[in-house]
Write an enzyme that holds these catalytic residues in place. Structure first.
Site, PDB file in Angstrom:
ATOM      1  N   PHE A 123       0.849  -1.187   0.000  1.00 37.57           N
ATOM      2  CA  PHE A 123       0.000   0.000   0.000  1.00 37.57           C
ATOM      3  C   PHE A 123       0.888   1.242   0.000  1.00 37.57           C
ATOM      4  CE2 PHE A 123      -4.694   0.534   0.902  1.00 37.57           C
ATOM      5  CZ  PHE A 123      -5.093  -0.588   0.206  1.00 37.57           C
ATOM      6  N   GLN A 239      -8.489  14.314   3.444  1.00 36.66           N
ATOM      7  CA  GLN A 239      -7.773  13.514   2.445  1.00 36.66           C
ATOM      8  C   GLN A 239      -8.515  13.414   1.122  1.00 36.66           C
ATOM      9  OE1 GLN A 239      -6.906   9.020   2.946  1.00 36.66           O
ATOM     10  NE2 GLN A 239      -4.919  10.048   3.013  1.00 36.66           N
ATOM     11  N   HIS A 241      -8.398  11.121  -2.098  1.00 41.46           N
ATOM     12  CA  HIS A 241      -7.849   9.834  -2.551  1.00 41.46           C
ATOM     13  C   HIS A 241      -7.504   9.954  -4.029  1.00 41.46           C
ATOM     14  CE1 HIS A 241      -7.569   5.594  -3.544  1.00 41.46           C
ATOM     15  NE2 HIS A 241      -7.674   5.279  -2.267  1.00 41.46           N
ATOM     16  N   LEU A 251     -14.910   4.976  -5.302  1.00 38.75           N
ATOM     17  CA  LEU A 251     -13.500   4.675  -5.061  1.00 38.75           C
ATOM     18  C   LEU A 251     -13.009   3.483  -5.879  1.00 38.75           C
ATOM     19  CD1 LEU A 251     -11.074   5.353  -3.043  1.00 38.75           C
ATOM     20  CD2 LEU A 251     -11.771   3.261  -1.909  1.00 38.75           C
ATOM     21  N   GLU A 254      -6.899   1.622  -3.479  1.00 33.11           N
ATOM     22  CA  GLU A 254      -5.439   1.698  -3.593  1.00 33.11           C
ATOM     23  C   GLU A 254      -4.838   0.305  -3.790  1.00 33.11           C
ATOM     24  OE1 GLU A 254      -3.741   4.587  -0.954  1.00 33.11           O
ATOM     25  OE2 GLU A 254      -2.089   3.271  -0.450  1.00 33.11           O
ATOM     26  N   ARG A 285      -0.773   9.269  -0.283  1.00 33.62           N
ATOM     27  CA  ARG A 285      -1.936   9.740  -1.050  1.00 33.62           C
ATOM     28  C   ARG A 285      -1.883  11.229  -1.365  1.00 33.62           C
ATOM     29  NH1 ARG A 285      -6.781   6.257   1.855  1.00 33.62           N
ATOM     30  NH2 ARG A 285      -6.173   4.311   0.845  1.00 33.62           N
ATOM     31  N   HIS A 350     -12.197  11.841   0.408  1.00 35.98           N
ATOM     32  CA  HIS A 350     -12.236  10.452   0.867  1.00 35.98           C
ATOM     33  C   HIS A 350     -12.281  10.292   2.376  1.00 35.98           C
ATOM     34  CE1 HIS A 350     -11.544   6.175   0.817  1.00 35.98           C
ATOM     35  NE2 HIS A 350     -10.401   6.290   1.464  1.00 35.98           N
ATOM     36  N   ARG A 385      -3.266  10.440   6.044  1.00 31.27           N
ATOM     37  CA  ARG A 385      -3.375   9.042   6.490  1.00 31.27           C
ATOM     38  C   ARG A 385      -2.807   8.115   5.439  1.00 31.27           C
ATOM     39  NH1 ARG A 385      -7.035   4.828   5.436  1.00 31.27           N
ATOM     40  NH2 ARG A 385      -8.629   6.132   4.452  1.00 31.27           N
TER      41      ARG A 385
HETATM   42  C1  LIG Z   1     -14.949   3.464  -0.144  1.00 33.77           C
HETATM   43  C2  LIG Z   1     -14.026   3.442   1.049  1.00 33.77           C
HETATM   44  C3  LIG Z   1     -13.043   2.465   1.136  1.00 33.77           C
HETATM   45  C4  LIG Z   1     -12.180   2.451   2.237  1.00 33.77           C
HETATM   46  N1  LIG Z   1     -11.229   1.465   2.322  1.00 33.77           N
HETATM   47  C5  LIG Z   1     -10.410   1.435   3.401  1.00 33.77           C
HETATM   48  C6  LIG Z   1      -9.436   0.398   3.529  1.00 33.77           C
HETATM   49  O1  LIG Z   1      -9.325  -0.490   2.696  1.00 33.77           O
HETATM   50  N2  LIG Z   1      -8.637   0.426   4.617  1.00 33.77           N
HETATM   51  C7  LIG Z   1      -8.723   1.389   5.579  1.00 33.77           C
HETATM   52  O2  LIG Z   1      -7.967   1.346   6.547  1.00 33.77           O
HETATM   53  N3  LIG Z   1      -9.662   2.355   5.492  1.00 33.77           N
HETATM   54  C8  LIG Z   1     -10.500   2.404   4.434  1.00 33.77           C
HETATM   55  N4  LIG Z   1     -11.445   3.385   4.338  1.00 33.77           N
HETATM   56  C9  LIG Z   1     -11.680   4.259   5.496  1.00 33.77           C
HETATM   57  C10 LIG Z   1     -12.462   3.487   6.562  1.00 33.77           C
HETATM   58  O3  LIG Z   1     -13.364   2.607   5.948  1.00 33.77           O
HETATM   59  C11 LIG Z   1     -13.259   4.395   7.491  1.00 33.77           C
HETATM   60  O4  LIG Z   1     -12.458   5.439   7.943  1.00 33.77           O
HETATM   61  C12 LIG Z   1     -13.750   3.600   8.702  1.00 33.77           C
HETATM   62  O5  LIG Z   1     -14.412   2.433   8.287  1.00 33.77           O
HETATM   63  C13 LIG Z   1     -14.648   4.433   9.582  1.00 33.77           C
HETATM   64  O6  LIG Z   1     -15.174   3.584  10.573  1.00 33.77           O
HETATM   65  P1  LIG Z   1     -15.968   4.163  11.817  1.00 33.77           P
HETATM   66  O7  LIG Z   1     -16.321   3.021  12.662  1.00 33.77           O
HETATM   67  O8  LIG Z   1     -15.201   5.273  12.432  1.00 33.77           O
HETATM   68  O9  LIG Z   1     -17.266   4.837  11.177  1.00 33.77           O
HETATM   69  P2  LIG Z   1     -18.424   4.244  10.239  1.00 33.77           P
HETATM   70  O10 LIG Z   1     -18.149   2.892   9.746  1.00 33.77           O
HETATM   71  O11 LIG Z   1     -18.711   5.323   9.262  1.00 33.77           O
HETATM   72  O12 LIG Z   1     -19.644   4.112  11.233  1.00 33.77           O
HETATM   73  C14 LIG Z   1     -20.327   5.232  11.741  1.00 33.77           C
HETATM   74  C15 LIG Z   1     -21.487   4.732  12.567  1.00 33.77           C
HETATM   75  O13 LIG Z   1     -22.078   5.834  13.240  1.00 33.77           O
HETATM   76  C16 LIG Z   1     -23.479   5.786  13.093  1.00 33.77           C
HETATM   77  N5  LIG Z   1     -23.970   7.158  13.233  1.00 33.77           N
HETATM   78  C17 LIG Z   1     -23.482   8.285  12.668  1.00 33.77           C
HETATM   79  N6  LIG Z   1     -24.194   9.347  13.077  1.00 33.77           N
HETATM   80  C18 LIG Z   1     -25.146   8.880  13.922  1.00 33.77           C
HETATM   81  C19 LIG Z   1     -26.198   9.485  14.660  1.00 33.77           C
HETATM   82  N7  LIG Z   1     -26.453  10.800  14.633  1.00 33.77           N
HETATM   83  N8  LIG Z   1     -26.983   8.684  15.422  1.00 33.77           N
HETATM   84  C20 LIG Z   1     -26.788   7.338  15.468  1.00 33.77           C
HETATM   85  N9  LIG Z   1     -25.816   6.723  14.773  1.00 33.77           N
HETATM   86  C21 LIG Z   1     -25.005   7.486  14.018  1.00 33.77           C
HETATM   87  C22 LIG Z   1     -23.690   5.149  11.728  1.00 33.77           C
HETATM   88  O14 LIG Z   1     -24.968   4.584  11.613  1.00 33.77           O
HETATM   89  C23 LIG Z   1     -22.601   4.087  11.758  1.00 33.77           C
HETATM   90  O15 LIG Z   1     -23.050   2.959  12.462  1.00 33.77           O
HETATM   91  C24 LIG Z   1     -12.300   3.422   3.232  1.00 33.77           C
HETATM   92  C25 LIG Z   1     -13.286   4.415   3.148  1.00 33.77           C
HETATM   93  C26 LIG Z   1     -14.137   4.429   2.052  1.00 33.77           C
HETATM   94  C27 LIG Z   1     -15.153   5.522   1.966  1.00 33.77           C
END
Ligand SMILES: Cc1cc2nc3c(=O)[nH]c(=O)nc-3n(C[C@H](O)[C@H](O)[C@H](O)COP(=O)(O)OP(=O)(O)OC[C@H]3O[C@@H](n4cnc5c(N)ncnc54)[C@H](O)[C@@H]3O)c2cc1C
Length: 572
Positions: A123, A239, A241, A251, A254, A285, A350, A385
């Site tokens: 990566f 960021q 991407h 997306l 990567e 990135r 991203h 990141r």
């Molecule tokens: C397309 C894509 C591909 C990616 N690929 C990678 C990868 O391969 N490797 C990597 O390291 N990172 C990757 N990332 C980044 C990574 O996926 C995210 O940063 C990470 O998954 C975020 O996880 P989280 O648990 O913080 O939030 P999220 O998974 O976004 O979860 C947020 C949670 O909060 C809840 N929520 C939000 N607001 C409220 C509210 N007001 N009331 C109740 N619930 C609420 C939502 O329902 C959800 O359950 C990628 C991102 C994208 C967009």
């Protein structure tokens, strides 16, 4: 067990309340439950629809015997352009291998190579191939396994699926004592009492248009914490991407470049050889996005404002096996068979490096309030990141927050918030529903916000553009506060939710612009055309943003923690 969607006759009261059920929230819930704490996990969508499900390329760890956590830490620090806090990065990289093994033992089917060992892919910005993956559905695979594990704890973990948190609660001493949540199925509001509350509500990609982030990623937790006085940090670090589809922002992982894909300009040149002779496509990135944007701005891109990603360099069999989701995305959203022809891409919004400022156990500046995952800023990503470090961040700091919050809960009585807070929240919702029907709709305001941020607060920035962005954001804030909605019902009223979310995005956007104006240098994802050099003498520090009544946000600074890696010139 009480089904999660049936309202409890009592006020929901838990040791630990977790807002968000993506990877950070579910990992925190498991860790807290394993200590014996009672846990509530609230999510505005079904947990396995959380945005973590979209994570594609993988998760980093120095698990291979030839690799070291120190090498992983150094790559992360260099990737952060020396803005990441090195104590936190050390913890993340040191704890990464055990976390991967824990996931594997819990049931995540990580790719195994021909010798049967866990397989890795390269990566960006990494000096070793240390990204562990499940094809290009890594987030999906981990999220489902965590959800299964959560089922084991059904006696102590109550799931509130399709409940929306509208605001955080504080007692007279300023401690966070829970939240108010709305059941989306019928629209009723409830106080959730909690001894400790963990925000795990994800990032704020929807403040930009286009973005790789789903519609639910609207900065709720950042804005809610900010509104009760928590500090936001590194908000200028947004960021872009390098490989997103023009138009819809989808997306292309990567992982494609990790498997060997090249970037080409319209003349067919492999232009990254000029910008990053050692790492080429696998520079960090921010570096690759700037290079692409420079090619496009200087007329070497395609007429649709893109450059090309040539995945035909990867053997077709391998692409079909390891990158099958982007084969589908190319076919369905760009009409391109990526195994046979290059696909047009460009840098796109991203990920949010900034967020609610926390320590290494997730504690924020508000007692009783924790944050983990993309909503938080520990800061392990600093100015930029590295790919595959976010999933790691969600899990390591999700777990640590869960454990710490549960410990805190053992030392205090259950708070009890007056139910009058529900009627205040209800009045705010009624006011939205009863707005004057004249005026622009939420969607139109959101579109202008996203396009503004994408124009002025993107890969390249300058004072003039940032001033313009702030002016627009402030105007949109005023307009959003009165914007009418059409649905006046209570069942799954997404109109009301969109109105509230728009307010959150605007608060975050304001913080992003103000922080970008403040940092008068170029570092990581913040490239100022008017201050094109990194300036360690004046700007090797975090920018913290907090509320200032109705005025513009307060700006203060905090030091960057440096343990053993002194800042040096960053080349790839
Ligand atoms: C397309 C894509 C591909 C990616 N690929 C990678 C990868 O391969 N490797 C990597 O390291 N990172 C990757 N990332 C980044 C990574 O996926 C995210 O940063 C990470 O998954 C975020 O996880 P989280 O648990 O913080 O939030 P999220 O998974 O976004 O979860 C947020 C949670 O909060 C809840 N929520 C939000 N607001 C409220 C509210 N007001 N009331 C109740 N619930 C609420 C939502 O329902 C959800 O359950 C990628 C991102 C994208 C967009």
């Amino acid at each position: 067990m009480r089904p999660p969607y049936i309202q409890s006759p009592e006020v929901p009261s838990h040791d630990v309340l977790i807002i968000g059920a993506g990877l950070a929230g579910q990992r925190a819930a498991l860790a807290a439950a394993q200590t014996g704490a009672s846990v509530a996990i609230v999510s505005k969508v079904h947990p396995v629809r959380s945005h973590s499900v979209a994570a594609a390329g993988g998760i980093n760890a120095a698990l291979n015997p030839e690799d070291t956590w120190e090498s992983h830490a150094f790559d992360t620090i260099k990737g952060s352009d020396y803005l990441g806090d090195q104590d936190a990065i050390e913890i993340m990289c040191r704890e990464a291998p055990d976390e991967i093994l824990w996931l594997e033992h819990a049931g995540v089917t990580f790719h195994r190579n021909e010798t049967g060992h866990l397989g890795t892919r390269a990566f960006g910005g990494a000096s070793a191939a240390r990204t562990y993956y499940v094809a290009d559905i890594t987030g999906h695979a981990i999220l489902h396994v965590l959800y299964e594990q959560l089922m084991k704890h059904h006696e102590t973990v109550d799931r509130y699926e399709e409940w929306f948190t509208t605001g955080l609660l504080q007692d007279d001493g300023g401690h966070c004592v829970g939240a108010i949540c709305r059941n989306l199925r019928d629209g009723h509001l409830e106080v959730f009492n909690a001894k400790a509350t963990i925000l795990a509500s994800g990032g704020v990609g929807q403040a930009y248009n286009p973005t790789t982030n789903g519609l639910i990623v609207t900065g709720d937790g950042m804005a809610q914490a900010y509104r009760i006085g928590a500090r936001l940090m590194d908000m200028e670090m947004v960021q872009y991407h390098p490989t997103t589809l023009a138009g819809n922002g989808l997306l292309i992982t990567e992982g494609a470049r990790g498997e060997g894909a090249w970037l080409l300009n319209a003349k067919g040149e492999r232009f990254m050889e000029r910008y990053a002779p050692n790492k080429v496509e696998l520079a960090s990135r921010d570096v690759v996005s700037r290079a692409e944007q420079t090619e496009i701005n200087e007329g070497r891109g395609f007429p649709d404002g893109t450059v090309a990603l040539d995945i035909t360099k990867v053997p077709r069999k391998r692409t079909l096996e390891a990158l099958r989701e982007i084969v589908n995305i190319g076919r369905d959203f760009a009409g391109v068979d990526i195994t046979r022809q290059p696909i047009h891409i460009r840098p796109g919004n991203h990920y949010m490096m900034g967020g609610v400022k926390t320590d290494v156990d997730g504690e924020t500046s508000i007692p009783g309030l924790y944050a983990a995952g993309e909503v938080a800023c520990v800061s392990v990503h600093g100015g930029n990141r590295l790919g595959a470090n976010s999933l790691l961040d969600t899990l390591i700091f999700g777990r640590r927050s869960g454990v710490h919050a549960a410990q805190r809960a053992t030392q205090m009585p259950m708070p009890s918030t007056d139910n009058s807070r529900v009627s205040d929240a209800q009045k705010e919702i009624d006011a939205i529903i009863n707005r004057d029907p004249k005026g622009r709709r939420i969607g139109a305001i959101k579109k202008e916000l996203g396009e503004t941020m994408n124009q002025y607060v993107a890969v390249f920035r300058d004072a003039e553009g940032l001033d313009k962005a702030l002016e627009i954001v402030l105007r949109l804030k005023e307009e959003a506060a009165k914007a009418p909605i059409d649905d006046r019902g209570s069942i799954f009223n997404q109109d009301v939710i969109s109105a509230i979310e728009l307010g959150y995005m605007l608060d975050c956007a304001e913080a992003i612009v103000v922080a970008s104006q403040e940092r008068k240098e170029s570092r990581g994802a913040q490239f100022r055309l008017d201050f094109p050099k990194r300036d360690d003498e004046h700007w090797l520090k975090h920018i913290d943003i907090s509320v200032n009544g109705t005025e513009l946000p307060n700006v203060t600074y905090s030091p960057v923690t440096i343990t053993r890696w002194q800042p040096e010139e960053r080349t790839y």
